[in-house]
Enzyme design. Structure first.
Site, PDB file in Angstrom:
ATOM      1  N   SER A   1      -5.028   6.602  -0.593  1.00 38.88           N
ATOM      2  CA  SER A   1      -4.390   5.365  -0.151  1.00 38.88           C
ATOM      3  C   SER A   1      -4.664   4.281  -1.191  1.00 38.88           C
ATOM      4  O   SER A   1      -5.821   3.910  -1.427  1.00 38.88           O
ATOM      5  CB  SER A   1      -4.937   4.965   1.222  1.00 38.88           C
ATOM      6  OG  SER A   1      -4.106   4.013   1.833  1.00 38.88           O
ATOM      7  N   ALA A   2      -3.593   3.798  -1.806  1.00 38.63           N
ATOM      8  CA  ALA A   2      -3.709   2.756  -2.833  1.00 38.63           C
ATOM      9  C   ALA A   2      -3.253   1.424  -2.251  1.00 38.63           C
ATOM     10  O   ALA A   2      -2.319   1.366  -1.447  1.00 38.63           O
ATOM     11  CB  ALA A   2      -2.856   3.105  -4.050  1.00 38.63           C
TER      12      ALA A   2
ATOM     13  N   ALA B   1       0.841  -1.195   0.000  1.00 41.19           N
ATOM     14  CA  ALA B   1       0.000   0.000   0.000  1.00 41.19           C
ATOM     15  C   ALA B   1       0.874   1.241   0.000  1.00 41.19           C
ATOM     16  O   ALA B   1       2.053   1.189   0.364  1.00 41.19           O
ATOM     17  CB  ALA B   1      -0.917  -0.001   1.225  1.00 41.19           C
ATOM     18  N   ASP B   2       0.272   2.338  -0.396  1.00 36.51           N
ATOM     19  CA  ASP B   2       0.942   3.630  -0.304  1.00 36.51           C
ATOM     20  C   ASP B   2      -0.111   4.679   0.016  1.00 36.51           C
ATOM     21  O   ASP B   2      -1.224   4.625  -0.523  1.00 36.51           O
ATOM     22  CB  ASP B   2       1.675   3.994  -1.595  1.00 36.51           C
ATOM     23  CG  ASP B   2       2.566   5.208  -1.381  1.00 36.51           C
ATOM     24  OD1 ASP B   2       3.522   5.102  -0.583  1.00 36.51           O
ATOM     25  OD2 ASP B   2       2.293   6.266  -1.971  1.00 36.51           O
ATOM     26  N   THR B   3       0.245   5.617   0.882  1.00 38.79           N
ATOM     27  CA  THR B   3      -0.678   6.653   1.321  1.00 38.79           C
ATOM     28  C   THR B   3      -0.007   8.011   1.217  1.00 38.79           C
ATOM     29  O   THR B   3       1.152   8.160   1.600  1.00 38.79           O
ATOM     30  CB  THR B   3      -1.117   6.390   2.780  1.00 38.79           C
ATOM     31  OG1 THR B   3      -1.745   5.109   2.838  1.00 38.79           O
ATOM     32  CG2 THR B   3      -2.071   7.456   3.276  1.00 38.79           C
TER      33      THR B   3
END
Length: 192
Positions: free
Chosen positions: A106-107, A70-72
């Site tokens: 957020s992905a 994830a990335d945010t």
């Protein structure tokens, strides 16, 4: 208990969120360049970084387990704010958020058996006005040092937040609704 997936993240918050929904996992942090491309849109940025994290992790281990990453990012006025480098940078970031709305993108990226699924969560957060002294005191707690947007919604910064529309867990760094949907694609059911 045997792990159901590999979490491509060193974030204790993401690990805690997976535990919250009963997902057994191993942690394998990966190191990638997270610099935004010039002119890269926030959604494209977090989706690209999450996908790169899961791809690197999948290529660096020989497990047959699914890989979740994830990335945010915190976005204000269309600008990715990132993590603070120092006190002065934190003051700049939190002053920009003070008394205003901002977005948290957020992905989530999941890879399993040659398949790749992604999801994106976008939340709107409103901060109450913050004084310079509050920002400095907050920095001195150590909490904002490694956080996107220089704050942790689940921590002391919760007192700054007037409202949130969207995903609380997404603002923390792993949107659980979207994550559960992706996990079901890989045959991992949250509630069994």
């Amino acid at each position: 208990m045997q792990a159901q997936l590999i979490l491509a993240s060193a974030s204790p918050r993401r690990s805690e969120l997976l535990k919250q929904i009963g997902i057994r996992h191993a942690v394998m942090a990966v190191d990638i360049d997270e610099t935004p491309f010039p002119g890269e849109a926030p959604a494209a940025y977090v989706e690209r970084v999450a996908a790169e994290k899961s791809a690197v992790c999948a290529s660096q281990n020989d497990s047959l387990l699914p890989v979740l990453a994830a990335d945010t990012s915190v976005i204000c006025d269309g600008r990715i704010l990132g993590k603070p480098d120092d006190l002065q940078h934190a003051i700049e970031i939190l002053s920009r958020l003070s008394g205003r709305n901002h977005q948290v993108y957020s992905a989530v990226s999941l890879r399993n058996a040659g398949c790749h699924w992604q999801a994106l969560s976008v939340s709107e957060v409103r901060f109450r006005p913050l004084s310079h002294q509050e920002i400095v005191r907050y920095w001195q707690t150590g909490e904002p040092c490694d956080k996107a947007g220089a704050y942790a919604i689940q921590g002391l910064a919760s007192v700054f937040i007037e409202s949130i529309t969207g995903s609380f867990s997404g603002v923390m760094g792993l949107p659980l609704f979207e994550t559960a949907q992706l996990l079901s694609q890989a045959g991992i059911e949250v509630i069994q």
